[in-house]
Design a protein around this motif. Structure first.
Motif, PDB file in Angstrom:
ATOM      1  N   LEU A  64      -9.369  -2.359   5.105  1.00 21.99           N
ATOM      2  CA  LEU A  64      -8.207  -2.351   4.223  1.00 21.99           C
ATOM      3  C   LEU A  64      -8.054  -1.006   3.530  1.00 21.99           C
ATOM      4  O   LEU A  64      -9.035  -0.415   3.072  1.00 21.99           O
ATOM      5  CB  LEU A  64      -8.310  -3.459   3.174  1.00 21.99           C
ATOM      6  N   SER A  65      -6.840  -0.529   3.456  1.00 21.99           N
ATOM      7  CA  SER A  65      -6.531   0.700   2.731  1.00 21.99           C
ATOM      8  C   SER A  65      -6.464   0.390   1.232  1.00 21.99           C
ATOM      9  O   SER A  65      -6.503  -0.785   0.822  1.00 21.99           O
ATOM     10  CB  SER A  65      -5.194   1.263   3.194  1.00 21.99           C
ATOM     11  N   ASN A  66      -6.319   1.415   0.414  1.00 28.54           N
ATOM     12  CA  ASN A  66      -6.193   1.196  -1.031  1.00 28.54           C
ATOM     13  C   ASN A  66      -4.986   0.328  -1.355  1.00 28.54           C
ATOM     14  O   ASN A  66      -5.044  -0.555  -2.214  1.00 28.54           O
ATOM     15  CB  ASN A  66      -6.070   2.539  -1.758  1.00 28.54           C
ATOM     16  N   ALA A  67      -3.875   0.578  -0.678  1.00 31.81           N
ATOM     17  CA  ALA A  67      -2.669  -0.206  -0.932  1.00 31.81           C
ATOM     18  C   ALA A  67      -2.885  -1.666  -0.553  1.00 31.81           C
ATOM     19  O   ALA A  67      -2.465  -2.583  -1.277  1.00 31.81           O
ATOM     20  CB  ALA A  67      -1.497   0.376  -0.146  1.00 31.81           C
ATOM     21  N   GLU A  68      -3.549  -1.900   0.581  1.00 35.49           N
ATOM     22  CA  GLU A  68      -3.820  -3.274   1.016  1.00 35.49           C
ATOM     23  C   GLU A  68      -4.818  -3.960   0.092  1.00 35.49           C
ATOM     24  O   GLU A  68      -4.688  -5.154  -0.209  1.00 35.49           O
ATOM     25  CB  GLU A  68      -4.335  -3.260   2.456  1.00 35.49           C
ATOM     26  N   LEU A  69      -5.806  -3.206  -0.375  1.00 33.16           N
ATOM     27  CA  LEU A  69      -6.759  -3.758  -1.345  1.00 33.16           C
ATOM     28  C   LEU A  69      -6.046  -4.168  -2.626  1.00 33.16           C
ATOM     29  O   LEU A  69      -6.305  -5.241  -3.188  1.00 33.16           O
ATOM     30  CB  LEU A  69      -7.841  -2.729  -1.668  1.00 33.16           C
ATOM     31  N   ALA A  70      -5.160  -3.312  -3.092  1.00 36.42           N
ATOM     32  CA  ALA A  70      -4.423  -3.605  -4.326  1.00 36.42           C
ATOM     33  C   ALA A  70      -3.596  -4.875  -4.174  1.00 36.42           C
ATOM     34  O   ALA A  70      -3.563  -5.718  -5.084  1.00 36.42           O
ATOM     35  CB  ALA A  70      -3.519  -2.420  -4.678  1.00 36.42           C
ATOM     36  N   ALA A  71      -2.934  -5.026  -3.040  1.00 34.67           N
ATOM     37  CA  ALA A  71      -2.113  -6.214  -2.812  1.00 34.67           C
ATOM     38  C   ALA A  71      -2.970  -7.465  -2.709  1.00 34.67           C
ATOM     39  O   ALA A  71      -2.633  -8.517  -3.273  1.00 34.67           O
ATOM     40  CB  ALA A  71      -1.290  -6.035  -1.539  1.00 34.67           C
ATOM     41  N   ARG A  72      -4.091  -7.365  -2.005  1.00 35.35           N
ATOM     42  CA  ARG A  72      -4.965  -8.533  -1.817  1.00 35.35           C
ATOM     43  C   ARG A  72      -5.577  -9.000  -3.129  1.00 35.35           C
ATOM     44  O   ARG A  72      -5.711 -10.194  -3.384  1.00 35.35           O
ATOM     45  CB  ARG A  72      -6.072  -8.162  -0.822  1.00 35.35           C
TER      46      ARG A  72
END
Length: 219
Positions: free
Chosen positions: A172-180
């Motif tokens: 997961l990228s930072n953006a995907e981590l933030a969303a999750r």
């Protein structure tokens, strides 16, 4: 800061070195030295103290893997090392990551990708697509007897940091981590920075390696 970024290019092919120099120079990145083998690369780093080294894996004499280990071994102000390879699943790439390299690039990389990677790796952010890193680690983590073990005490991490590390290792990228995790990207970056600091890691690529090598995440 960008104009001051200094790079050493190590590759035994003159055309590769010339092409990379042209691309980087055109974007305001200074190529302070070129090397045709690992020995020259080590000497160039000691002499010029670059921010980033573009290091071919396979070179005559001392190869890029050995050179990377020498450059990064015990150095307090070591540069970031990006490995160059012709094949995206080169066996030596995983060993290079465990030796401290910050990631790898294919030699047919586009000019935009090359410049972006050099600028990104200086900050310790993700160099390559997390999924590619994960694929490499999954393939070699439990089969590479030559790679030095990475012993890290995950008990130093909070439950949230362990969660972030696990998701990071899954690509997961930072953006995907933030969303999750329903967090801001700034908060995610803070968690990642704390994980690296607590585990004594150079960058998030090594964090992915550690997650697999410690068993936090299974291949």
């Amino acid at each position: 800061m960008n104009a001051a970024l200094r790079v050493v290019v190590a590759d035994d092919q003159a055309l590769v070195r010339a092409g990379f120099r042209m691309i980087l120079t055109a974007d305001g990145i200074e190529v302070v030295a070129e090397a045709t083998n690992g020995t020259e690369a080590v000497d160039a780093v000691r002499q010029h103290r670059p921010d980033v080294v573009l290091m071919d894996i396979r070179m005559p004499g001392m190869d890029g893997l050995t050179a990377t280990r020498q450059i990064l071994s015990g150095a307090a102000e070591a540069p970031r090392v990006i490995m160059l390879t012709t094949f995206d699943l080169d066996h030596y790439v995983y060993a290079a990551l465990t030796a401290g390299a910050s990631g790898f690039l294919l030699k047919d990389v586009t000019p935009e990708q090359l410049v972006g990677a050099v600028r990104l790796v200086r900050t310790g952010d993700a160099l390559l697509a997390p999924a590619i890193t994960r694929r490499l680690v999954q393939r070699f983590a439990h089969h590479d007897a030559e790679a030095p073990p990475l012993h890290r005490d995950l008990a130093a991490l909070t439950p949230r940091e362990l969660e972030v590390l696990g998701l990071l290792a899954h690509g997961l990228s930072n953006a995907e981590l933030a969303a999750r995790l329903h967090l801001s990207e700034a908060t995610v970056k803070t968690h990642v920075a704390r994980i690296l600091a607590k585990l004594g890691l150079r960058d998030r690529v090594q964090a992915v390696v550690v997650a697999y090598r410690t068993g936090l995440v299974a291949p």
